[in-house]
Scaffold this active site. Structure first.
Site, PDB file in Angstrom:
ATOM      1  N   HIS A  69       7.161 -13.146 -16.601  1.00  0.00           N
ATOM      2  CA  HIS A  69       8.334 -12.273 -16.628  1.00  0.00           C
ATOM      3  C   HIS A  69       8.303 -11.344 -17.840  1.00  0.00           C
ATOM      4  CE1 HIS A  69      10.471 -15.640 -14.196  1.00  0.00           C
ATOM      5  NE2 HIS A  69       9.919 -14.757 -13.386  1.00  0.00           N
ATOM      6  N   HIS A  70       7.101 -11.123 -18.405  1.00  0.00           N
ATOM      7  CA  HIS A  70       7.028 -10.219 -19.561  1.00  0.00           C
ATOM      8  C   HIS A  70       7.344  -8.787 -19.153  1.00  0.00           C
ATOM      9  CE1 HIS A  70       3.067  -9.225 -17.921  1.00  0.00           C
ATOM     10  NE2 HIS A  70       3.025  -8.189 -18.728  1.00  0.00           N
ATOM     11  N   LYS A  75       5.209  -8.838  -9.207  1.00  0.00           N
ATOM     12  CA  LYS A  75       4.542  -8.134  -8.105  1.00  0.00           C
ATOM     13  C   LYS A  75       3.360  -8.947  -7.605  1.00  0.00           C
ATOM     14  CE  LYS A  75       4.210  -4.302  -5.646  1.00  0.00           C
ATOM     15  NZ  LYS A  75       3.901  -5.088  -4.437  1.00  0.00           N
ATOM     16  N   LYS A  99      -4.216  -8.346 -14.045  1.00  0.00           N
ATOM     17  CA  LYS A  99      -4.582  -7.063 -13.416  1.00  0.00           C
ATOM     18  C   LYS A  99      -3.592  -5.968 -13.794  1.00  0.00           C
ATOM     19  CE  LYS A  99      -6.611  -8.939  -9.188  1.00  0.00           C
ATOM     20  NZ  LYS A  99      -6.471  -9.053  -7.727  1.00  0.00           N
ATOM     21  N   ASP A 104      -2.186  -0.949 -16.803  1.00  0.00           N
ATOM     22  CA  ASP A 104      -0.909  -0.390 -17.262  1.00  0.00           C
ATOM     23  C   ASP A 104       0.097  -0.189 -16.136  1.00  0.00           C
ATOM     24  OD1 ASP A 104      -1.424  -0.231 -20.050  1.00  0.00           O
ATOM     25  OD2 ASP A 104      -2.681   1.529 -19.717  1.00  0.00           O
ATOM     26  N   LYS A 111       2.808 -14.113  -6.573  1.00  0.00           N
ATOM     27  CA  LYS A 111       2.054 -14.280  -5.328  1.00  0.00           C
ATOM     28  C   LYS A 111       2.853 -15.150  -4.392  1.00  0.00           C
ATOM     29  CE  LYS A 111      -1.929 -12.733  -3.859  1.00  0.00           C
ATOM     30  NZ  LYS A 111      -2.433 -11.370  -4.133  1.00  0.00           N
ATOM     31  N   SER A 367       0.456   0.271  -4.913  1.00  0.00           N
ATOM     32  CA  SER A 367       1.751  -0.360  -4.624  1.00  0.00           C
ATOM     33  C   SER A 367       2.801   0.087  -5.638  1.00  0.00           C
ATOM     34  CB  SER A 367       1.624  -1.887  -4.657  1.00  0.00           C
ATOM     35  OG  SER A 367       0.997  -2.366  -3.502  1.00  0.00           O
TER      36      SER A 367
END
Length: 475
Positions: A69-70, A75, A99, A104, A111, A367
């Site tokens: 949650h940084h 995603k 990733k 960035d 997931k 995405s």
């Protein structure tokens, strides 16, 4: 044999990631407790829910893992497979965190997975399962434009994403940003052009960038550029298919393509479009008229080539076959295709490995573009396209006046065309992959790190620590 290895000596996927993380930690002056926090999954949601399928009620096992949650939202894709389990989903969520940091993209990793075989279930029942899964995520606040944004993965695609969006909208009516709750949607439902080929195209951009670095090519005895490079691709799913297509168009020679049932080989090169037509018509790449069959698909990995691209499963290159790999470059289009032991063998042989946590980040990058498009409520190119066309027309008119020469209608059409959505998407993806490659390479050289994989993990960890410090979470 280590307790983390199977009978063939290959490490579990989860332990491969841990070993690579620990290698990177040696180059970081960071307290052990902080590193453990980065490695740990922040939230794991395991669920079982009933779905009526025909006359029976089936209990479905499913997961959603939020690794970090940084950055928010989290995603990551959702896969449908009988191999789905908690460890696999946790590992893939961790990979997503790294990733996103490397390229960035401001997301934390996540997931999801549903333990079903979509090949044996009717479309009607897959829709029921997908919608019920989405409603379970909504109940626990595990989905939302600013919370957690799923995407397609193995066994899922645009169809499933549209069902997720529709279910979310029906339960969160009035949310003006509802389109951004999921990516990988059909273009008609807020999807972005270029998403399908994004991961394969990202693989192409990353390998092409390496091949344009003279110093690196000299170190392995190759000329710069892709033209004439001999390539083997294992796995012809969405990623392998598009990667093969882009490399073929760029002038590389695809000498072998491998699938589960076997491989095909032609030293002079395969016509990629013809191979895929044959695959579509027969259901297999074998017996392609312009190639010879290789019964054991693993043997295709050991053929002479310049570039090997494993784009299917994890652990396909391990301690038992690494010494027989003849490629000078390996581009990891799949997640975790090389075990840690194989990594060490290949490194000693001087093979350049472009790691998965960078190379297959094209999907999440595009995405991100789709998510931004949904939040902005404006299609890419809508405001710029006509302006660019008008400016190009004025510039062309000045040039024709000065040169006293008319440009042909065909040439004029090319010059005047303004950028379309897919042009913006591909341009953004190309820039992202190029920048990511050079950040990893520069860090590898400046910190005297032994390989690109370790450098990529160091880069990712540093970026995550930086985010935590800005949030004031760590003392």
């Amino acid at each position: 044999m280590s307790k983390n290895q199977n009978k063939t000596g290959a490490y579990s996927f989860f332990n491969c990631i841990e070993k690579n993380f620990d290698k990177a930690a040696r180059f970081l002056s960071i307290e052990k407790g902080l590193l453990e926090q980065i490695k740990a999954c922040n939230a794991v949601y395991r669920m079982h829910f009933p779905v009526k399928m025909g006359k029976e009620i089936k209990v479905i096992e499913a997961y959603r893992v939020q690794h970090s949650h940084h950055k928010l939202p989290c995603k990551g894709g959702i896969r449908y497979s009988m191999k789905v389990n908690q460890d696999e989903v946790m590992t893939l969520a961790a990979l997503m965190t790294y990733k996103c940091a490397i390229v960035d993209v401001p997301f934390g990793g996540a997931k999801g997975g549903i333990k079903i075989d979509p090949q044996t279930i009717s479309t009607e029942n897959i829709e029921k399962i997908t919608r019920r899964y989405t409603s379970e995520l909504i109940k626990k606040n595990f989905i939302g434009p600013g919370i957690d944004v799923p995407a397609p993965d193995y066994g899922t695609g645009e169809r499933e994403m549209s069902w997720i969006f529709d279910t979310f909208l029906s339960l969160r009516s009035g949310d003006v940003d509802a389109l951004a709750c999921v990516t990988g949607k059909p273009v008609s439902q807020g999807g972005v052009r270029g998403r399908k080929e994004a991961t394969g195209l990202g693989v192409f951009y990353g390998i092409r960038e390496l091949c344009n670095v003279k110093e690196d090519m000299n170190s392995i005895g190759l000329d710069i550029g892709l033209i004439g490079k001999k390539i083997i691709i294992q796995g012809l799913g969405n990623v392998g298919y598009h990667a093969a297509t882009f490399f073929h168009k760029a002038g590389a020679i695809i000498i072998a393509l491998a699938e589960r049932e076997g491989a095909i080989y032609n030293e002079k090169g395969l016509n990629v479009s013809k191979v895929f037509s044959h695959l579509k018509n027969t259901g297999s790449i074998l017996n392609f008229p312009e190639a010879k069959n290789i019964e054991n698909t693993e043997k295709a990995l050991e053929l002479e080539c310049d570039i090997l691209i494993p784009a299917a499963l994890e652990n396909v290159i391990h301690k038992n076959n690494a010494n027989r790999i003849k490629a000078k470059i390996i581009g990891e289009a799949a997640n975790g295709p090389i075990t840690p032991e194989a990594d060490e063998i290949l490194e000693k042989k001087g093979v350049i490995i472009i790691p998965d946590i960078y190379l297959n980040a094209g999907g999440v990058t595009v995405s991100y573009f789709e998510w931004l498009k949904n939040l902005s409520h404006v299609r890419y190119g809508r405001m710029e396209k006509k302006f660019s066309e008008n400016m190009n027309a004025e510039l062309l008119q000045v040039i024709e006046t000065i040169c006293k020469k008319r440009v042909s209608t065909k040439e004029k059409k090319i010059i005047l065309r303004g950028p379309r959505e897919i042009d913006f998407v591909r341009s953004g993806l190309e820039d992202t992959m190029i920048n990511g490659f050079h950040k990893i390479r520069d860090l590898k050289k400046s910190s005297k790190i032994e390989n690109m994989r370790t450098a990529a993990f160091v880069l990712a960890i540093n970026k995550i620590i930086d985010s935590y410090e800005k949030l004031g979470i760590f003392p």
